[in-house]
Design a protein around this motif. Structure first.
Motif, PDB file in Angstrom:
ATOM      1  N   ILE A   1       8.014 -49.885 -64.645  1.00 49.05           N
ATOM      2  CA  ILE A   1       6.953 -50.829 -64.804  1.00 49.05           C
ATOM      3  C   ILE A   1       5.861 -51.075 -63.985  1.00 49.05           C
ATOM      4  CG2 ILE A   1       6.756 -53.444 -65.246  1.00 49.05           C
ATOM      5  CD1 ILE A   1       9.398 -53.597 -66.273  1.00 49.05           C
ATOM      6  N   PHE A   2       6.405 -51.292 -62.643  1.00 49.92           N
ATOM      7  CA  PHE A   2       5.493 -51.184 -61.551  1.00 49.92           C
ATOM      8  C   PHE A   2       4.751 -50.082 -61.265  1.00 49.92           C
ATOM      9  CE2 PHE A   2       5.234 -50.036 -56.989  1.00 49.92           C
ATOM     10  CZ  PHE A   2       4.237 -51.008 -56.494  1.00 49.92           C
ATOM     11  N   GLY A   3       5.066 -48.863 -61.324  1.00 52.00           N
ATOM     12  CA  GLY A   3       4.529 -47.633 -61.134  1.00 52.00           C
ATOM     13  C   GLY A   3       3.438 -47.483 -62.292  1.00 52.00           C
ATOM     14  N   THR A   4       3.602 -47.922 -63.588  1.00 49.84           N
ATOM     15  CA  THR A   4       2.632 -47.420 -64.458  1.00 49.84           C
ATOM     16  C   THR A   4       1.575 -48.616 -64.250  1.00 49.84           C
ATOM     17  OG1 THR A   4       4.549 -46.877 -65.913  1.00 49.84           O
ATOM     18  CG2 THR A   4       2.431 -47.500 -67.198  1.00 49.84           C
ATOM     19  N   LEU A   5       1.825 -49.906 -64.313  1.00 48.07           N
ATOM     20  CA  LEU A   5       0.957 -50.789 -64.300  1.00 48.07           C
ATOM     21  C   LEU A   5       0.205 -50.632 -62.931  1.00 48.07           C
ATOM     22  CD1 LEU A   5       3.019 -53.918 -65.511  1.00 48.07           C
ATOM     23  CD2 LEU A   5       0.871 -52.802 -66.650  1.00 48.07           C
ATOM     24  N   PHE A   6       0.825 -50.471 -61.904  1.00 48.79           N
ATOM     25  CA  PHE A   6       0.124 -50.206 -60.512  1.00 48.79           C
ATOM     26  C   PHE A   6      -1.082 -49.080 -60.802  1.00 48.79           C
ATOM     27  CE2 PHE A   6       0.118 -47.886 -56.471  1.00 48.79           C
ATOM     28  CZ  PHE A   6      -0.605 -48.806 -55.700  1.00 48.79           C
ATOM     29  N   ILE A   7      -0.433 -47.968 -61.350  1.00 50.01           N
ATOM     30  CA  ILE A   7      -1.426 -46.839 -61.205  1.00 50.01           C
ATOM     31  C   ILE A   7      -2.387 -47.065 -62.368  1.00 50.01           C
ATOM     32  CG2 ILE A   7      -1.588 -44.422 -62.063  1.00 50.01           C
ATOM     33  CD1 ILE A   7       1.390 -44.253 -60.850  1.00 50.01           C
ATOM     34  N   VAL A   8      -2.297 -47.591 -63.495  1.00 47.23           N
ATOM     35  CA  VAL A   8      -3.454 -47.857 -64.380  1.00 47.23           C
ATOM     36  C   VAL A   8      -4.145 -48.630 -63.809  1.00 47.23           C
ATOM     37  CG1 VAL A   8      -3.640 -48.526 -66.591  1.00 47.23           C
ATOM     38  CG2 VAL A   8      -2.056 -46.880 -66.361  1.00 47.23           C
ATOM     39  N   ILE A   9      -3.809 -49.886 -63.463  1.00 42.73           N
ATOM     40  CA  ILE A   9      -4.700 -51.059 -62.927  1.00 42.73           C
ATOM     41  C   ILE A   9      -5.574 -50.639 -61.763  1.00 42.73           C
ATOM     42  CG2 ILE A   9      -4.898 -53.449 -62.220  1.00 42.73           C
ATOM     43  CD1 ILE A   9      -2.335 -53.858 -63.741  1.00 42.73           C
ATOM     44  N   ALA A  10      -5.078 -50.066 -60.846  1.00 37.71           N
ATOM     45  CA  ALA A  10      -5.643 -49.373 -59.698  1.00 37.71           C
ATOM     46  C   ALA A  10      -6.655 -48.657 -59.959  1.00 37.71           C
ATOM     47  CB  ALA A  10      -4.757 -48.813 -58.484  1.00 37.71           C
ATOM     48  N   MET A  11      -6.379 -47.627 -60.952  1.00 39.19           N
ATOM     49  CA  MET A  11      -7.275 -46.599 -61.168  1.00 39.19           C
ATOM     50  C   MET A  11      -8.502 -47.226 -62.242  1.00 39.19           C
ATOM     51  SD  MET A  11      -6.182 -43.332 -61.065  1.00 39.19           S
ATOM     52  CE  MET A  11      -5.540 -42.379 -62.404  1.00 39.19           C
ATOM     53  N   VAL A  12      -8.225 -47.909 -62.940  1.00 38.16           N
ATOM     54  CA  VAL A  12      -9.507 -48.736 -63.820  1.00 38.16           C
ATOM     55  C   VAL A  12     -10.112 -49.608 -62.973  1.00 38.16           C
ATOM     56  CG1 VAL A  12      -9.861 -50.241 -65.546  1.00 38.16           C
ATOM     57  CG2 VAL A  12      -7.976 -48.571 -65.879  1.00 38.16           C
TER      58      VAL A  12
END
Lengths: 290, 297
Positions: A72-83
């Motif tokens: 959960i953390f990895g996916t959200l963190f990576i996606v949100i930080a990239m966007v």
């Protein structure tokens, strides 16, 4: 003798680092891998005993929570930080007058330690005194924002703080990428009357594929290693709700005295990192040799 | 407001453009607030009294500015049983970071010089091994390192932590210097060799004078990494040798006594000051260091 010394000086200079890397990186990995296959508890034991520790990991609800949290953390963190990073970079790329100052503001969290970031957000998210209390104080009596102490939501506070800390860095990466796109192509497109958003979506962003990959690798690596932030922000709680493999490993190694579990969970972490990083590094090194 | 170099497009009228610019600046401002808010909250909280914190709200300015919390954080706050504030730990962090940064930068410079300019069979393999080493999660070396530090008799000491930081910093410092020295033509080294200059002579009089920018990057990167480290600090230190990040965490998460949020915030700012200062003074290099190796040049 001095002639020999002269000829071999490069090797002599490299030797201590080579030995250090072989012992302290690869030797230590081998040690941990070995111990992860034993029944070590408080003290390391070296008799191999198949995959007992990995079976214990698989049966451990706490480790399962940690892995789900990492997903959960990895996916959200990576996606949100990239966007967010891409959005900020594009906004900043519009010939902004105060670009330097704004860039500094977006980036400064990167200079802070995760412990400081965790401490700051722990205070802001504190339900009794932080945002919740403040908004209530403004007259919205029903306002609720108690994610930090809600087992189902606490992991999202870790995402929030991590994005706050790292998105500026992603922005800097993307901004460097945007600036390296050929100006002439962009000017030509604009003269042709192609709207700016089309120029970005059709020309600029596709040309930045390598930077997306770099940003992904860096963020994925940060996510898997995330430890300090959880310790400072939630301490892994409430209960084990925000445990990650890194905090699980630490708890097993230093407070539970279960070295076998610590070693096997560390190996799982390393496998996750390597499935992401090894193909990337391999292609990087290959293209550099060509 | 208008920027002449920005070619106007046919599809946008001047009014549309003005509205878009307005929205753009609003958006940038909102995001700036998001990034600044925690810092603002930390500073204002650290200047309030505990009473004011309990009755007031998060974003209000302090009614009465008091530096008591800062004094306590610096020299009186309790980390567990000891109540000496963060001062001794701040000093520990300096004692760890300064030698570790210097040593790992010097070794990294020499390694990078060899890998980039004195290519021999195996030098590339060494570099690849080192690079992979940068990416391991440190959890995988914690246990054997604890044992080795014990065997070496430097467990829980500041030299022990310096040692750990030097070892695991080598990958990045070598990477920085290697990438920098690779762009210096190898003809320079060859010509100097023909003239009879040796390995160190060439490094000292040709490469080192060219190295200031990359030394700055390496020093900033290493300083930030080591100052902000928590995992090694908490694993390999004991009561008297802990770095400031560990002390901060102990102060904030100590369960005894009244929770002094203003002291927590003051301690957090003190722990953050050195790297913030580095960032403000040498921000450009900091960004360059962070993006080096991530963006292909």
């Amino acid at each position: 003798m001095t002639r020999w010394l002269q000829d071999n000086m490069p090797k002599i200079v490299l030797a201590p680092s080579f030995i250090a890397v072989m012992v302290f990186v690869y030797g230590f990995i081998a040690w941990t891998a070995w111990v992860s296959l034993t029944r070590s508890r408080l003290m390391p034991r070296y008799e191999l005993d198949s995959f007992i520790q990995y079976e214990r990991l698989a049966d451990s609800p706490r480790f399962e929570t940690a892995m789900v949290n990492l997903a959960i953390f990895g996916t959200l963190f990576i996606v949100i930080a990239m966007v967010l990073g891409l959005l900020l970079a594009i906004l900043l790329d519009q010939k902004i007058r105060t670009e330097g100052a704004i860039r500094t503001i977006y980036l400064y969290p990167m200079a802070l330690s995760m412990i400081v970031t965790g401490t700051a957000w722990k205070w802001i998210l504190n339900p009794e005194l932080g945002i919740e209390a403040t908004v209530k104080g403004w007259g919205f009596a029903n306002f609720e924002f108690n994610w930090l102490v809600d087992p189902d939501m606490a992991i999202y506070t870790v995402v929030l703080a991590a994005v706050w800390q790292s998105s500026g860095f992603v922005m800097a990466l993307f901004l460097a990428g945007l600036r390296s796109v050929d100006e002439e192509i962009i000017k030509a497109a604009q003269v042709d009357g192609i709207p700016t958003w089309r120029v970005y979506s059709a020309i600029i962003i596709p040309s930045m594929a390598p930077i997306f990959l770099s940003a992904f690798i860096v963020l994925a690596h940060l996510a898997i290693k995330a430890f300090d932030l959880v310790i400072a922000l939630t301490g892994g709680g409430p209960g084990y709700a925000t445990d990650l493999p890194a905090t699980y490993m630490y708890a097993m190694a230093f407070s539970r005295g279960d070295i076998g579990q610590a070693a096997s969970s560390a190996m799982v972490m390393m496998l996750v990192v390597f499935t992401i990083v090894v193909p990337y590094l391999y292609s990087e090194l290959r293209t550099k040799d060509d | 407001m208008t920027d002449m170099s920005y070619a106007p497009t046919r599809t946008q009228s001047p009014t549309t453009k003005l509205v878009l610019r307005f929205i753009l600046y609003i958006l940038l401002g909102v995001f700036a607030l998001f990034y600044l808010m925690p810092l603002f909250v930390m500073i204002t909280t650290s200047l309030k009294s505990l009473d004011e914190i309990r009755t007031g709200d998060l974003v209000s300015l302090p009614r009465e500015v008091t530096f008591d919390a800062w004094r306590t954080a610096w020299s009186g706050a309790c980390t567990g049983i000891q109540c000496e504030g963060v001062r001794p730990y701040f000093l520990n962090s300096l004692l760890i970071a300064i030698p570790a940064v210097l040593i790992s930068t010097i070794i990294g410079a020499l390694n990078g010089y060899v890998v980039a300019q004195w290519k021999f069979k195996g030098a590339n393999i060494f570099f690849a091994l080192l690079l992979f080493g940068c990416f391991i999660p440190f959890q995988v070396v914690l246990l054997p390192m604890a044992i080795v530090l014990g065997k070496l008799g430097i467990s829980g000491t500041i030299p022990g932590l310096i040692f750990v930081h030097v070892i695991y910093g080598l990958g990045f410092t070598t990477l920085f210097f290697r990438n920098y020295y690779v762009s210096i033509p190898s003809e320079l080294t060859k010509a100097a060799k023909v003239d009879g200059a040796g390995f160190f002579r060439i490094f000292w009089s040709i490469f080192l004078p060219l190295s200031l920018p990359i030394i700055v990057v390496s020093v900033i990167w290493q300083f930030t990494q080591i100052w902000n480290d928590f995992l090694f600090g908490v694993s390999f230190s004991q009561a008297g040798t802990q770095p400031v990040t560990v002390a901060l965490n102990n102060i904030v998460n100590s369960t005894t006594g009244v929770k002094e949020y203003n002291v927590d915030m003051a301690a957090a700012i003190i722990a953050a000051l050195p790297t913030l200062l580095v960032y403000v003074v040498a921000g450009k290099y900091f960004i360059r260091g962070l993006t080096a190796g991530s963006v292909k040049g």
